[in-house]
Design a protein around this motif. Structure first.
Motif, mmCIF file in Angstrom:
data_model
loop_
_atom_site.group_PDB
_atom_site.id
_atom_site.type_symbol
_atom_site.label_atom_id
_atom_site.label_comp_id
_atom_site.label_asym_id
_atom_site.label_seq_id
_atom_site.Cartn_x
_atom_site.Cartn_y
_atom_site.Cartn_z
ATOM 1 N N ALA A 102 0.490 -0.831 -0.433
ATOM 2 C CA ALA A 102 0.292 0.354 0.064
ATOM 3 C C ALA A 102 0.553 1.457 -0.123
ATOM 4 C CB ALA A 102 -0.517 0.258 0.953
ATOM 5 N N HIS B 273 22.456 3.326 5.428
ATOM 6 C CA HIS B 273 23.072 3.585 6.751
ATOM 7 C C HIS B 273 23.915 2.866 7.537
ATOM 8 C CE1 HIS B 273 20.843 8.233 6.849
ATOM 9 N NE2 HIS B 273 20.015 7.091 6.000
ATOM 10 N N ARG C 277 10.691 9.034 -1.521
ATOM 11 C CA ARG C 277 12.463 8.364 -0.704
ATOM 12 C C ARG C 277 11.106 7.918 0.406
ATOM 13 N NH1 ARG C 277 16.902 12.711 -0.648
ATOM 14 N NH2 ARG C 277 16.936 12.317 -3.449
ATOM 15 N N MET C 278 12.177 6.175 0.758
ATOM 16 C CA MET C 278 11.263 5.521 1.300
ATOM 17 C C MET C 278 12.974 5.526 2.366
ATOM 18 S SD MET C 278 7.808 4.208 2.123
ATOM 19 C CE MET C 278 6.627 4.133 1.067
ATOM 20 N N ALA C 279 12.387 4.397 3.443
ATOM 21 C CA ALA C 279 13.650 4.996 4.530
ATOM 22 C C ALA C 279 13.415 3.443 4.783
ATOM 23 C CB ALA C 279 14.384 5.355 5.738
ATOM 24 N N GLY D 10 14.153 -0.118 7.269
ATOM 25 C CA GLY D 10 14.633 -1.250 8.089
ATOM 26 C C GLY D 10 15.303 -2.203 7.842
ATOM 27 N N ILE E 149 13.126 -5.391 7.582
ATOM 28 C CA ILE E 149 11.582 -5.333 6.024
ATOM 29 C C ILE E 149 13.372 -5.668 4.978
ATOM 30 C CG2 ILE E 149 10.379 -4.124 4.268
ATOM 31 C CD1 ILE E 149 9.886 -2.744 7.262
ATOM 32 N N TYR F 189 -3.281 4.188 3.754
ATOM 33 C CA TYR F 189 -2.274 4.006 2.389
ATOM 34 C C TYR F 189 -3.152 3.048 1.970
ATOM 35 C CZ TYR F 189 2.382 5.641 3.725
ATOM 36 O OH TYR F 189 3.941 6.454 4.160
ATOM 37 N N ARG G 114 3.005 12.005 -5.982
ATOM 38 C CA ARG G 114 3.575 10.612 -5.331
ATOM 39 C C ARG G 114 2.327 10.167 -6.469
ATOM 40 N NH1 ARG G 114 4.030 9.932 -0.508
ATOM 41 N NH2 ARG G 114 2.449 11.989 -0.035
ATOM 42 N N VAL H 212 1.389 5.970 -6.215
ATOM 43 C CA VAL H 212 1.558 5.061 -5.261
ATOM 44 C C VAL H 212 -0.066 5.568 -4.613
ATOM 45 C CG1 VAL H 212 3.222 6.839 -4.171
ATOM 46 C CG2 VAL H 212 2.509 4.682 -3.748
ATOM 47 N N ASP I 138 20.278 13.430 3.440
ATOM 48 C CA ASP I 138 19.490 12.890 3.096
ATOM 49 C C ASP I 138 20.564 11.086 3.216
ATOM 50 O OD1 ASP I 138 17.316 13.049 3.829
ATOM 51 O OD2 ASP I 138 16.175 12.594 1.689
ATOM 52 N N VAL J 172 15.357 8.556 10.594
ATOM 53 C CA VAL J 172 16.326 7.779 9.885
ATOM 54 C C VAL J 172 17.795 7.203 9.770
ATOM 55 C CG1 VAL J 172 16.983 6.938 7.774
ATOM 56 C CG2 VAL J 172 14.559 8.212 7.793
ATOM 57 N N ALA J 173 18.126 8.404 10.724
ATOM 58 C CA ALA J 173 19.543 8.420 11.130
ATOM 59 C C ALA J 173 19.673 7.722 12.093
ATOM 60 C CB ALA J 173 19.951 10.096 11.161
ATOM 61 N N LEU K 183 8.893 -3.061 12.091
ATOM 62 C CA LEU K 183 9.401 -3.153 10.555
ATOM 63 C C LEU K 183 9.566 -1.778 10.588
ATOM 64 C CD1 LEU K 183 6.343 -5.830 10.162
ATOM 65 C CD2 LEU K 183 9.443 -6.326 9.832
ATOM 66 N N PHE K 184 10.959 -1.760 10.348
ATOM 67 C CA PHE K 184 10.312 0.130 9.985
ATOM 68 C C PHE K 184 10.552 0.355 8.600
ATOM 69 C CE2 PHE K 184 13.871 4.200 9.558
ATOM 70 C CZ PHE K 184 13.125 4.692 10.026
ATOM 71 N N VAL K 185 9.882 0.972 8.223
ATOM 72 C CA VAL K 185 9.701 1.795 7.083
ATOM 73 C C VAL K 185 8.800 3.321 6.901
ATOM 74 C CG1 VAL K 185 8.664 1.677 5.011
ATOM 75 C CG2 VAL K 185 8.539 -0.310 5.881
ATOM 76 N N CYS K 186 9.324 4.494 6.455
ATOM 77 C CA CYS K 186 9.123 5.669 6.794
ATOM 78 C C CYS K 186 9.942 6.194 5.432
ATOM 79 C CB CYS K 186 10.106 5.813 7.665
ATOM 80 S SG CYS K 186 10.143 7.859 7.636
ATOM 81 N N GLU K 187 8.393 7.125 5.018
ATOM 82 C CA GLU K 187 8.430 8.375 3.790
ATOM 83 C C GLU K 187 8.965 9.359 4.325
ATOM 84 O OE1 GLU K 187 5.137 9.986 1.203
ATOM 85 O OE2 GLU K 187 4.430 8.285 2.763
ATOM 86 N N LEU K 188 10.355 9.207 2.776
ATOM 87 C CA LEU K 188 10.588 11.037 3.707
ATOM 88 C C LEU K 188 10.546 11.852 2.887
ATOM 89 C CD1 LEU K 188 13.989 9.231 3.801
ATOM 90 C CD2 LEU K 188 13.585 10.413 5.783
#
Lengths: 74, 578
Positions: free
Chosen positions: A29, A44, A58-60, A62, A65, B58, B90, B93, B227, B326-327, B426-431
Motif C-alpha cells: 500500500a 546507513h 523516498r522511503m527509508a 529498516g 524489511i 495507505y 507521488r 502510490v 539524506d 532515519v538517521a 518493521l521500520f518503513v518511513c516516508e521521506l
C-alpha cells in the motif's frame, strides 16, 4: 538478491516480498510492490536503514524489511 | 450532509480541510500528524455540512490504528461525499488508495494536491485525462498558491444542489486502464492491493508527462546532503544542538525579567493571604505556595513551552523530523526507540517539561511512553546538571561513576521497557521533500500548542504546588529520619540524604542543594547524587506528563522512578569499595 545487498546508486526491480500478509499488504500500500523500480540512495552505517527512491517517493526501509524484499538488479 | 477527507499520509488533507472549514488542525510535513478524526460543522450557504478530517492511510485494507478509526467512521456515520486528497508528486502510490475508494458506493472527488511541487519535479499531470480514467471529478489544488479552492467549493456546491446525481462517477474505473493492465473483467478488481497498485501505475503512466525538466533548487540540493548518512547525520545533530541552545537561551533570557515583573504581584498575593487568613499552617502554606506556583510556570515553563512549540513546528514543517527518525534509527533501536526520539530526549537536557510536550512528535503510544519514562528518570535537565556538578565538586565524587551509572541505567531501563512493551520492528518511513515552513501554519501550530499553558498547565501547577508545600510544611518528612538503620544498610547513606532523595518528588533541583549542607563522605555523596539523578520527574514535568499521557501514566513512571532510584542505590552500595 535482497534490497540490503544493493549498493547506493544501484537500480533494481522488486520481485517478491517475503513477509507475512499484514506486513506485505502494508508495504504494498506504501508503493513497495513487485514490479516497482527502485534506486538505492544510501545505506546507513551499522546496519541502519536503506533509503530508496521509488520514483519521486523516498522511503527509508529498516534492515529487517530490506532483507525480506527480493529484487532483480537492472 | 457529511463530507470526509481521505488521503495517504502527508498529502495535505488537513490544509485543505482547514481552508474549507476555517478549522485549526495541526498540519506538518511528515506522515502521521493527524492521529485523530477532526470534525467541523460548517454553515455552508445555508446548509449544515459536517466535514471530517482523517489520519493518513495507505489503504483501508491493511491494519493499523488510523485505518481502524477511518473504517469505524464509515460504519458509524452517514458519509455523503469523499474528498480524496492525492499528492500529485507521488501520483502512482496515491492512486492505489483512490482506486480502493472508488470501490465504495460513495461519490468521490479527487483533490490533486501539491501540483506546484509536482511541476518542480518535472511532472505535468493531465487532470482531465485522469478524471476520465477514474470516472470522478479531479481538481488540481495547491497549498501555497491556494489553487483549486474555488473549484473544490463549486463541486461541493453542485453536490449540495443536485444531490448524489450531481457528481457522476462510473461504478468502476474506465476500462481503458484495465484493458492495458490486461486484468479487466468489467473492472472486478477485488480488494487485492497488488492488483490495484499495478492499475494505479498504468493510470499514472497515462496521465503524467515526465518529459519536463526537473527543477533542482537549493532545497533539493540540501535534501540530497541531509539524506546522505554523511554529512546528513552531522547536519541533523547541528540543527538539534542549535534548537537546544535556543531553548536554553530563551529560558535564561526570560527568567530574570519575568521574575522581576512578577515579584510585586507575588508580594501582593502573599501579603493579601496573610492579612485575610489568621496566622497558622494554612496561611503559611498558601502564602508560600501560590507565589511559587506562579513563578515557576511563568518564568520557566512558559518560555520553554513557547520555544519548544516553535522548534517543533519548524522541524515538522520543513520535513526534517522524519530524517531524524532515519538517521538515528540504529542508535535508538538499542534502547527500543525510534530516531525521532532523539529530539525530545536532547531537549530534555535543557528542560524536561517542554521535552515531554515535544514527545508528541512520536505517534506510537508505547514508544512515546518509553521516551517519557527515560526523560523523567534518566535525563538530567540543565538545572539538575548544574547542581549535580557542584555536588560532585564539593564531595570529590567521581564524575565517571555518575556518568557510567546513568548510561547503564539508560540502556537497562530502555531494554526492560522495550521487552515489556514490545513494538513492531518493521521500520518503513516516508521521506517527504524538504519545504520552507509557511508563517501562517507556523503561527497556527504554536497557537494551538501553547494555549494549553493557560488552560491546563498553570492551574494544575498551582494546585500541585499547594499540595507539595502542605507536605513540606507539615513536617511529615522529618519522621523519615528514624529510618537511619534501613538507609545505612540498603544504600550506605544517612537517613538525612535519603530524605533529600525523597524530596526529589517535589523539586528535583532542590534535592542536591540539601545535600550540599550535609557532611558526607565521597562514597555517600556518590550514592545519594546518583539516586537523585536517576529518580523522578520534577513537579512541572510531572504536571506535563499528566497532561500528555494521563495520571495513570505518571503513576507508572513514578513507580519506576522510585524503583530505579532504589536499585541504583543498592547496586552502588554493593559495588563501590568502602
Amino acid at each position: 538478491m535482497t534490497i540490503n545487498e544493493l549498493l547506493p546508486g544501484q537500480k533494481a526491480t522488486i520481485i517478491k516480498i517475503n513477509k507475512g500478509e499484514a506486513a506485505r499488504n502494508r508495504l504494498m500500500a506504501m508503493g513497495i510492490t513487485p514490479g516497482t523500480s527502485i534506486t538505492i540512495l544510501a545505506r546507513h552505517p551499522f546496519r541502519g536503514p536503506v533509503t530508496v527512491d521509488l520514483g519521486n517517493n523516498r522511503m527509508a526501509i529498516g534492515q529487517e524489511i530490506a532483507r525480506a524484499i527480493e529484487v532483480k538488479p537492472q | 450532509m457529511a463530507i470526509i477527507f481521505i488521503g495517504q499520509p502527508n498529502t495535505g488533507k488537513s490544509v485543505i480541510f482547514n481552508s474549507l472549514t476555517g478549522a485549526e488542525n495541526i498540519v506538518s510535513n511528515y506522515a502521521g500528524t493527524s492521529m485523530e478524526i477532526s470534525k467541523a460543522e460548517v454553515d455552508w450557504e445555508g446548509n449544515k455540512v459536517i466535514f471530517y478530517d482523517t489520519p493518513g492511510v495507505y489503504s483501508l485494507h491493511t491494519s493499523d490504528q488510523a485505518i481502524e478509526l477511518v473504517n469505524k467512521l464509515f460504519q458509524e456515520e452517514k458519509i455523503d461525499l469523499i474528498i480524496n486528497v492525492v499528492d500529485a508528486s507521488r501520483l502512482e502510490v496515491n492512486l492505489a488508495l483512490t482506486l480502493e475508494l472508488l470501490e465504495f458506493s460513495h461519490p468521490v472527488v479527487v483533490a490533486l494536491n501539491q501540483v506546484d511541487l509536482a511541476e518542480n519535479l518535472g511532472l505535468k499531470i493531465d487532470s482531465q485525462a485522469l478524471a476520465g480514467l477514474l470516472g470522478c471529478p479531479v481538481i488540481k489544488t495547491s497549498i501555497h498558491s491556494r489553487q483549486g479552492q474555488k473549484e473544490l467549493k463549486a463541486v461541493i456546491n453542485s453536490y449540495l444542489a443536485t444531490g448524489i446525481t450531481g457528481i457522476k462517477r462510473s461504478a468502476s474505473i474506465s476500462c481503458t486502464a484495465c484493458a492495458n493492465a490486461g486484468s479487466c473483467s468489467n473492472c472486478s478488481m477485488g480488494d487485492d492491493i497488488m492488483e490495484r497498485s499495478q492499475r494505479a501505475r498504468i493510470i499514472a503512466e497515462q496521465v503524467v508527462d515526465t518529459a519536463n525538466n526537473k527543477h533542482y533548487g537549493w532545497l533539493e540540493k540540501m535534501q540530497t546532503l541531509i539524506d546522505a548518512p554523511f554529512p546528513g547525520v552531522f547536519i541533523l545533530l547541528l540543527v538539534g544542538y542549535l534548537g537546544f541552545v535556543l531553548l536554553l537561551k530563551s529560558i535564561q533570557l526570560a527568567e530574570g525579567p519575568l521574575t522581576a515583573l512578577l515579584q510585586p504581584l507575588n508580594h501582593y498575593i502573599a501579603a493579601s493571604i496573610k492579612s485575610l487568613l489568621s496566622p497558622g499552617l494554612l496561611s503559611n502554606i498558601l502564602s508560600l505556595a501560590i507565589p511559587e506556583g506562579l513563578i515557576v510556570p511563568f518564568t520557566i515553563v512558559m518560555p520553554a513551552m513557547l520555544m519548544v512549540s516553535i522548534i517543533m513546528a519548524l522541524l515538522e514543517d520543513s520535513g526534517l523530523l522524519p530524517r531524524y527518525s532515519v538517521a538515528f534509527a540504529r542508535v535508538g533501536s538499542l534502547v527500543g526507540i525510534s530516531g525521532e526520539a532523539v529530539i525530545p530526549l536532547s531537549l530534555g537536557f535543557g528542560c524536561r517539561t517542554p521535552a515531554v510536550v515535544a514527545s508528541r512528535m512520536i505517534t506510537r503510544e508505547r514508544e512515546r511512553f518509553i521516551v517519557i519514562t527515560i526523560l523523567s528518570i534518566v535525563i538530567p535537565c540543565a538545572a539538575t546538571l548544574g547542581i549535580l556538578t557542584s555536588v560532585i565538586a564539593t564531595f570529590h565524587v567521581s564524575p565517571a561513576i555518575i556518568v557510567a551509572t546513568m548510561l547503564i541505567t539508560l540502556v537497562v531501563l530502555g531494554l526492560i521497557l522495550n521487552h515489556l512493551l514490545p513494538q513492531e520492528k518493521l521500520f518503513v518511513c516516508e521521506l517527504p521533500p524538504l519545504r520552507i515552513p509557511t508563517w501562517g501554519n507556523l503561527l497556527n501550530k504554536v497557537k494551538i500548542r501553547f494555549t494549553g499553558f493557560f488552560t491546563e498547565v498553570l492551574p494544575l501547577l498551582l494546585v500541585m504546588s499547594i499540595a507539595v508545600r502542605a507536605l513540606l510544611e507539615s513536617g511529615v518528612l522529618e519522621h523519615l529520619y528514624a529510618l537511619e538503620g534501613i538507609s545505612r544498610t540498603l544504600f550506605g547513606i544517612p537517613a538525612e540524604a535519603l530524605v533529600a532523595v525523597l524530596v526529589t518528588i517535589f523539586q528535583r533541583y532542590l534535592a542536591p542543594l540539601i545535600l550540599l549542607h550535609m557532611t558526607l563522605t565521597p562514597r555517600e555523596a556518590t550514592i545519594a547524587i546518583a539516586m537523585i539523578s536517576l529518580s523522578l520527574p520534577c513537579l512541572p514535568a510531572a504536571v506535563m506528563i499528566i497532561r500528555e499521557i494521563g495520571a495513570r501514566g505518571l503513576l507508572k513512571i513514578l513507580g519506576m522512578g522510585f524503583l530505579t532510584s532504589f536499585i541504583v542505590g543498592i547496586g552502588l552500595n554493593m559495588v563501590l569499595p568502602l
